[in-house]
Design a protein around this motif. Structure first.
Motif, PDB file in Angstrom:
ATOM      1  N   VAL A   1       0.843  -1.199   0.000  1.00 43.19           N
ATOM      2  CA  VAL A   1       0.000   0.000   0.000  1.00 43.19           C
ATOM      3  C   VAL A   1       0.879   1.250   0.000  1.00 43.19           C
ATOM      4  CG1 VAL A   1      -1.760   1.292   1.258  1.00 43.19           C
ATOM      5  CG2 VAL A   1      -1.850  -1.215   1.198  1.00 43.19           C
ATOM      6  N   PRO A   2       0.691   2.168  -0.954  1.00 43.94           N
ATOM      7  CA  PRO A   2       1.533   3.369  -1.002  1.00 43.94           C
ATOM      8  C   PRO A   2       1.124   4.404   0.049  1.00 43.94           C
ATOM      9  CG  PRO A   2      -0.081   3.438  -2.769  1.00 43.94           C
ATOM     10  CD  PRO A   2      -0.246   2.093  -2.086  1.00 43.94           C
ATOM     11  N   LYS A   3       2.084   5.254   0.400  1.00 41.14           N
ATOM     12  CA  LYS A   3       1.866   6.443   1.230  1.00 41.14           C
ATOM     13  C   LYS A   3       1.312   6.138   2.614  1.00 41.14           C
ATOM     14  CE  LYS A   3       1.373   9.549  -2.716  1.00 41.14           C
ATOM     15  NZ  LYS A   3       0.539  10.563  -3.403  1.00 41.14           N
ATOM     16  N   MET A   4       1.725   5.034   3.206  1.00 47.13           N
ATOM     17  CA  MET A   4       1.381   4.813   4.603  1.00 47.13           C
ATOM     18  C   MET A   4       2.293   5.671   5.477  1.00 47.13           C
ATOM     19  SD  MET A   4       0.284   0.823   4.978  1.00 47.13           S
ATOM     20  CE  MET A   4      -0.575   1.216   6.504  1.00 47.13           C
ATOM     21  N   GLU A   5       1.830   5.983   6.676  1.00 52.46           N
ATOM     22  CA  GLU A   5       2.589   6.851   7.575  1.00 52.46           C
ATOM     23  C   GLU A   5       3.924   6.222   7.955  1.00 52.46           C
ATOM     24  OE1 GLU A   5       1.234   9.314  11.435  1.00 52.46           O
ATOM     25  OE2 GLU A   5       1.248   7.140  11.755  1.00 52.46           O
TER      26      GLU A   5
ATOM     27  N   PRO B   1       3.755   6.067  14.625  1.00 55.90           N
ATOM     28  CA  PRO B   1       2.363   6.205  15.066  1.00 55.90           C
ATOM     29  C   PRO B   1       2.277   7.072  16.329  1.00 55.90           C
ATOM     30  CG  PRO B   1       2.874   3.918  14.553  1.00 55.90           C
ATOM     31  CD  PRO B   1       4.172   4.652  14.527  1.00 55.90           C
ATOM     32  N   LYS B   2       1.162   7.782  16.470  1.00 50.75           N
ATOM     33  CA  LYS B   2       1.028   8.649  17.652  1.00 50.75           C
ATOM     34  C   LYS B   2       0.836   7.832  18.922  1.00 50.75           C
ATOM     35  CE  LYS B   2      -3.974   9.590  17.463  1.00 50.75           C
ATOM     36  NZ  LYS B   2      -4.995  10.670  17.386  1.00 50.75           N
TER      37      LYS B   2
ATOM     38  N   ALA C   1      -0.473  -0.627  17.096  1.00 54.73           N
ATOM     39  CA  ALA C   1      -0.325   0.800  16.818  1.00 54.73           C
ATOM     40  C   ALA C   1      -1.598   1.411  16.246  1.00 54.73           C
ATOM     41  CB  ALA C   1       0.829   1.025  15.835  1.00 54.73           C
ATOM     42  N   HIS C   2      -1.728   2.714  16.455  1.00 55.81           N
ATOM     43  CA  HIS C   2      -2.771   3.533  15.835  1.00 55.81           C
ATOM     44  C   HIS C   2      -2.314   3.835  14.406  1.00 55.81           C
ATOM     45  CE1 HIS C   2      -4.404   7.510  14.692  1.00 55.81           C
ATOM     46  NE2 HIS C   2      -5.478   7.144  15.360  1.00 55.81           N
ATOM     47  N   ILE C   3      -3.099   3.385  13.408  1.00 53.79           N
ATOM     48  CA  ILE C   3      -2.683   3.491  12.008  1.00 53.79           C
ATOM     49  C   ILE C   3      -3.627   4.406  11.238  1.00 53.79           C
ATOM     50  CG2 ILE C   3      -2.161   2.224   9.885  1.00 53.79           C
ATOM     51  CD1 ILE C   3      -0.403   1.370  12.206  1.00 53.79           C
ATOM     52  N   PRO C   4      -3.144   5.559  10.735  1.00 54.43           N
ATOM     53  CA  PRO C   4      -3.962   6.344   9.806  1.00 54.43           C
ATOM     54  C   PRO C   4      -3.999   5.636   8.456  1.00 54.43           C
ATOM     55  CG  PRO C   4      -2.047   7.589  10.599  1.00 54.43           C
ATOM     56  CD  PRO C   4      -1.854   6.179  10.999  1.00 54.43           C
ATOM     57  N   PHE C   5      -5.186   5.551   7.862  1.00 53.31           N
ATOM     58  CA  PHE C   5      -5.322   4.853   6.580  1.00 53.31           C
ATOM     59  C   PHE C   5      -6.283   5.665   5.721  1.00 53.31           C
ATOM     60  CE2 PHE C   5      -6.787   1.302   3.821  1.00 53.31           C
ATOM     61  CZ  PHE C   5      -5.545   0.914   3.334  1.00 53.31           C
TER      62      PHE C   5
ATOM     63  N   LYS D   1      -9.484   7.236   7.277  1.00 57.48           N
ATOM     64  CA  LYS D   1      -9.864   6.506   8.476  1.00 57.48           C
ATOM     65  C   LYS D   1      -8.622   6.172   9.306  1.00 57.48           C
ATOM     66  CE  LYS D   1     -13.919   4.302   6.368  1.00 57.48           C
ATOM     67  NZ  LYS D   1     -14.601   3.007   6.087  1.00 57.48           N
ATOM     68  N   THR D   2      -8.863   5.646  10.502  1.00 54.32           N
ATOM     69  CA  THR D   2      -7.786   5.089  11.322  1.00 54.32           C
ATOM     70  C   THR D   2      -8.232   3.732  11.848  1.00 54.32           C
ATOM     71  OG1 THR D   2      -8.591   6.093  13.370  1.00 54.32           O
ATOM     72  CG2 THR D   2      -7.033   7.391  12.071  1.00 54.32           C
ATOM     73  N   PHE D   3      -7.274   2.899  12.207  1.00 56.45           N
ATOM     74  CA  PHE D   3      -7.606   1.614  12.801  1.00 56.45           C
ATOM     75  C   PHE D   3      -6.461   1.177  13.708  1.00 56.45           C
ATOM     76  CE2 PHE D   3      -5.277   0.535   8.962  1.00 56.45           C
ATOM     77  CZ  PHE D   3      -4.512  -0.565   9.309  1.00 56.45           C
TER      78      PHE D   3
END
Length: 320
Positions: free
Chosen positions: A141-145, A186-187, A209-213, A216-218
């Motif tokens: 997946v591109p552009k993950m944090e 991750p924050k 971890a808290h993942i921005p996607f 959304k986040t998960f």
């Protein structure tokens, strides 16, 4: 592209990226288990503050069984960073990191660290086309944090380091290697690693971890446990579940479950130091990491109807 994805030790970025970081994590523990030292070579491409660096976190157990932890962040110019993929090599100043050895010459206000350590055969994780790295399909997946790679769950060491004129023997000690790259850590996250269990062949890595996607986040998680040469993988991408039963600033209890097994992990920070982590592309976020924590694991193998319990020490642990 696929060659890089399935070999996370390779430099994943390029020096033209903006607000980007990439860092390798080399952990070493002496055979007598009195000294742990991790080196984190990396680059930070935050606009206006582009540089390379080597961080370290050092833990020592003295004659009175007292633990001390020291950390440092040594900056280098960006043009002091170089790399090659075949064979893999990263060099920052006089410090060299490869798959077969590391050679360091670091100096700051509190430490002079120099020496060369040989790295034995890496204990790799299982990989498939659908899960080419510890991130599973998210590796594509591109552009993950933040992207993560586990390079060696366990390997033997050879050689010694001189730390403030004291020779520390690492021969027959143990090592571990992972890495991260992207824009930010991750924050919120939990990270634990240990390959110092009563059963010396056991090794554990986990991250929740808290993942921005996108919008959304998960809560994303990965856990890899190797027991008796069998790998147990619990992850967001393989229909596993996670529950955090309790969490404080210094301890956490986590339960992972899937069709194959259930794993309960209890981690404890006993002595920690401050490291610098990336936030929005800049190396400016202080986090607390321990190198001498304790962990207990309880594994229930549902298919084989077996139970495995063990305790580990000298764990790397962060609760952010």
């Amino acid at each position: 592209m696929f060659e890089k994805i399935k070999n996370p030790i390779l430099f994943q970025g390029n020096l033209n990226k903006k607000n980007y970081f990439e860092g390798w994590y080399f952990k070493q523990v002496s055979f007598d288990e009195k000294t742990s030292i991790s080196f984190i070579p990396g680059v930070n491409l935050f606009s206006g503050d582009e540089h390379s660096f080597v961080q370290y976190i050092y833990m020592n157990l003295n004659e009175r069984n007292e633990k001390t932890t020291k950390t440092g962040y040594i900056r280098y110019r960006l043009d002091e960073f170089s790399y090659q993929n075949e064979p893999f090599l990263v060099q920052i100043g006089q410090n060299i990191f490869t798959e077969s050895f590391i050679s360091v010459r670091l100096k700051d206000e509190q430490f002079m660290i120099q020496g060369k350590l040989g790295l034995g055969t890496f204990q790799s994780i299982k990989k498939t086309l659908l899960a080419p790295s510890i991130m599973g399909g998210f590796a594509y997946v591109p552009k993950m944090e933040c992207y993560h790679g586990v390079i060696s769950m366990n390997h033997r060491l050879q050689g010694s380091l001189t730390i403030n004129n004291k020779d520390i023997e690492f021969t027959n000690g143990k090592g571990y290697i992972e890495k991260d790259w992207g824009t930010s850590f991750p924050k919120e996250y939990i990270w634990i690693h240990s390959n110092h269990f009563k059963d010396p062949s056991t090794s554990l890595f986990l991250s929740v971890a808290h993942i921005p996607f996108h919008v959304k986040t998960f809560k994303g998680f990965i856990c890899n446990l190797i027991v008796n040469d069998k790998e147990y993988r619990f992850a967001t991408y393989n229909n596993s579940k996670v529950s955090i039963l309790d969490q404080t600033k210094d301890s956490v209890t986590i339960v992972f479950t899937n069709k194959e097994a259930e794993l309960t992990v209890k981690g404890l920070i006993t002595c920690s130091g401050e490291l610098i982590a990336p936030e929005n592309g800049s190396m400016n976020k202080a986090i607390k990491e321990g190198l001498s924590g304790e962990v207990t694991i309880l594994l229930k193998d549902k298919k084989q109807n077996k139970v495995y319990q063990d305790t580990g020490n000298l764990i790397g642990i962060e609760i952010v």
